[in-house]
Every structure is written in C-alpha cells, then in structure tokens.
Design a protein around this motif. Sequence first.
Motif, PDB file in Angstrom:
ATOM      1  N   TYR A 184       0.849  -1.195   0.000  1.00 59.18           N
ATOM      2  CA  TYR A 184       0.000   0.000   0.000  1.00 59.18           C
ATOM      3  C   TYR A 184       0.885   1.245   0.000  1.00 59.18           C
ATOM      4  O   TYR A 184       1.968   1.243   0.576  1.00 59.18           O
ATOM      5  CB  TYR A 184      -0.864   0.079   1.270  1.00 59.18           C
ATOM      6  CG  TYR A 184      -1.890  -1.006   1.422  1.00 59.18           C
ATOM      7  CD1 TYR A 184      -3.034  -1.025   0.641  1.00 59.18           C
ATOM      8  CD2 TYR A 184      -1.727  -2.003   2.385  1.00 59.18           C
ATOM      9  CE1 TYR A 184      -3.990  -2.019   0.801  1.00 59.18           C
ATOM     10  CE2 TYR A 184      -2.676  -2.999   2.546  1.00 59.18           C
ATOM     11  CZ  TYR A 184      -3.810  -2.999   1.757  1.00 59.18           C
ATOM     12  OH  TYR A 184      -4.750  -3.976   1.914  1.00 59.18           O
ATOM     13  N   CYS A 185       0.382   2.311  -0.629  1.00 57.71           N
ATOM     14  CA  CYS A 185       0.990   3.626  -0.456  1.00 57.71           C
ATOM     15  C   CYS A 185       0.143   4.347   0.596  1.00 57.71           C
ATOM     16  O   CYS A 185      -0.877   3.813   1.035  1.00 57.71           O
ATOM     17  CB  CYS A 185       1.041   4.377  -1.790  1.00 57.71           C
ATOM     18  SG  CYS A 185      -0.558   4.915  -2.420  1.00 57.71           S
ATOM     19  N   PRO A 186       0.509   5.543   1.036  1.00 60.62           N
ATOM     20  CA  PRO A 186      -0.256   6.190   2.112  1.00 60.62           C
ATOM     21  C   PRO A 186      -1.755   6.343   1.827  1.00 60.62           C
ATOM     22  O   PRO A 186      -2.582   6.006   2.670  1.00 60.62           O
ATOM     23  CB  PRO A 186       0.420   7.556   2.260  1.00 60.62           C
ATOM     24  CG  PRO A 186       1.825   7.312   1.835  1.00 60.62           C
ATOM     25  CD  PRO A 186       1.731   6.312   0.715  1.00 60.62           C
ATOM     26  N   ALA A 187      -2.106   6.813   0.656  1.00 65.88           N
ATOM     27  CA  ALA A 187      -3.526   7.029   0.359  1.00 65.88           C
ATOM     28  C   ALA A 187      -4.288   5.716   0.286  1.00 65.88           C
ATOM     29  O   ALA A 187      -5.396   5.595   0.826  1.00 65.88           O
ATOM     30  CB  ALA A 187      -3.678   7.803  -0.946  1.00 65.88           C
ATOM     31  N   THR A 188      -3.716   4.727  -0.374  1.00 67.82           N
ATOM     32  CA  THR A 188      -4.424   3.449  -0.494  1.00 67.82           C
ATOM     33  C   THR A 188      -4.475   2.727   0.848  1.00 67.82           C
ATOM     34  O   THR A 188      -5.432   1.992   1.114  1.00 67.82           O
ATOM     35  CB  THR A 188      -3.795   2.555  -1.574  1.00 67.82           C
ATOM     36  OG1 THR A 188      -2.420   2.320  -1.270  1.00 67.82           O
ATOM     37  CG2 THR A 188      -3.926   3.186  -2.947  1.00 67.82           C
ATOM     38  N   ALA A 189      -3.479   2.931   1.700  1.00 69.56           N
ATOM     39  CA  ALA A 189      -3.509   2.324   3.034  1.00 69.56           C
ATOM     40  C   ALA A 189      -4.658   2.915   3.846  1.00 69.56           C
ATOM     41  O   ALA A 189      -5.381   2.184   4.536  1.00 69.56           O
ATOM     42  CB  ALA A 189      -2.180   2.531   3.757  1.00 69.56           C
ATOM     43  N   MET A 190      -4.857   4.217   3.766  1.00 67.82           N
ATOM     44  CA  MET A 190      -5.979   4.852   4.477  1.00 67.82           C
ATOM     45  C   MET A 190      -7.305   4.365   3.909  1.00 67.82           C
ATOM     46  O   MET A 190      -8.247   4.096   4.668  1.00 67.82           O
ATOM     47  CB  MET A 190      -5.881   6.373   4.389  1.00 67.82           C
ATOM     48  CG  MET A 190      -4.767   6.973   5.208  1.00 67.82           C
ATOM     49  SD  MET A 190      -4.905   6.654   6.968  1.00 67.82           S
ATOM     50  CE  MET A 190      -6.369   7.576   7.373  1.00 67.82           C
ATOM     51  N   GLY A 191      -7.400   4.262   2.591  1.00 69.51           N
ATOM     52  CA  GLY A 191      -8.622   3.762   1.970  1.00 69.51           C
ATOM     53  C   GLY A 191      -8.909   2.329   2.375  1.00 69.51           C
ATOM     54  O   GLY A 191     -10.056   1.964   2.665  1.00 69.51           O
ATOM     55  N   ALA A 192      -7.873   1.502   2.395  1.00 70.42           N
ATOM     56  CA  ALA A 192      -8.043   0.099   2.787  1.00 70.42           C
ATOM     57  C   ALA A 192      -8.476   0.007   4.250  1.00 70.42           C
ATOM     58  O   ALA A 192      -9.339  -0.807   4.600  1.00 70.42           O
ATOM     59  CB  ALA A 192      -6.747  -0.675   2.560  1.00 70.42           C
ATOM     60  N   LEU A 193      -7.903   0.841   5.098  1.00 76.32           N
ATOM     61  CA  LEU A 193      -8.301   0.861   6.507  1.00 76.32           C
ATOM     62  C   LEU A 193      -9.772   1.273   6.628  1.00 76.32           C
ATOM     63  O   LEU A 193     -10.525   0.679   7.400  1.00 76.32           O
ATOM     64  CB  LEU A 193      -7.407   1.809   7.309  1.00 76.32           C
ATOM     65  CG  LEU A 193      -7.617   1.811   8.819  1.00 76.32           C
ATOM     66  CD1 LEU A 193      -7.291   0.439   9.406  1.00 76.32           C
ATOM     67  CD2 LEU A 193      -6.750   2.885   9.462  1.00 76.32           C
TER      68      LEU A 193
END
Length: 177
Positions: free
Chosen positions: A94-103
């Motif tokens: 994950y990159c930062p944005a996708t990690a937040m979206g996944a969370l």
Amino acid sequence: MAMNELLTGAVTGILFGFLMQKAQVIRYDRQLAALRLRDMTIVKFMLSTILVAMVGIYLLFDLGLIKLSVKPLILGGNVLGGLIFGIGWGIVGYCPATAMGALGEGRYDSAFGLLGMILGAGLYAEAYPLMKETVLTWGNFGKITLPGVLGINHWIVIVILAAVFIALFRWFEKKGL
C-alpha cells in the motif's frame, strides 16, 4: 486554518477515497499487480488524477483564486525519498492514500503499513538536521516548473501531457493492462 478550509479538505478527501475505492486501486492484488507491471489500473488512476489536478490548479491560478507554492527540485531528496517510498510500497503493498482507503474499508492489514509510515516520519524528523546539510543539497535546482524550464505557457504543457496520457491509456487498454 479556517473551518471552511477544513471542511473542504474533509469533503475532497472523502470524495478521493470514494473514487479510489470505485476504481479498485486500494485492493492489495491491484497494488501488487501494478508493482509487477501486470495491471496499469493504478497508473491510469494516478495519471487521471494528475491531469485533473493540473487543469484545476492552473485554472484557479489563472482566475486569480489561488497562488502557486512551488517547492524546490532537489534530486538527492527525491531519489532517496522515492527509493524509500518504493521499497515500503513493495513490502507493505500500500501507499499512504491506499492504506488509508483500505483501513476505511476494514482491511486492518493496512494499519501495519500506516504504523510504519508514522515511524518513518519520526525517523525522518530525527535525521532531518543531518539530511538538510547533505542529501537535501544534492542536485538542488531551486523552484522550477516544467512550463518555466521550457519557457512556454502552462496550458501548452497540459495539452501535450493530456495527449501523452490518453495515448498511454489507449496503449494500456490495447495490451490488456
């Protein structure tokens, strides 16, 4: 910071997260396929985002509604930061944005990546005084932009990049990527 700025940030952040989810770019398998150059969904999403941002920012700039805050191009920092970012993306998926979206979707594996990002930010803050005198001076070109370097109007650059992006999109689709 004014309350309307915070509200605008929250609304655009939620909208961006919604678009990332709809485009399926926060899926772990898409992340890995992008890193393996087997699925260009994320690349297409990023290029689309860049194109929309270029048009929006320069339109607001030309209308006098915003001022540009150009950051200096420092190759040492960009190369080192890019390597660290890429390694982290490859390890975590994950990159930062996708990690937040996944969370936000309830994928708690992304929390480990987010914790690593927070740890990395802390380490960067500690290393910053040393880096300021070394890495962050290597290849400092100052505050430059592509239109400024080329000496042409920013809309010409935007139209050319839009044509290149569209050609890439078509090529990706033709190749099934």
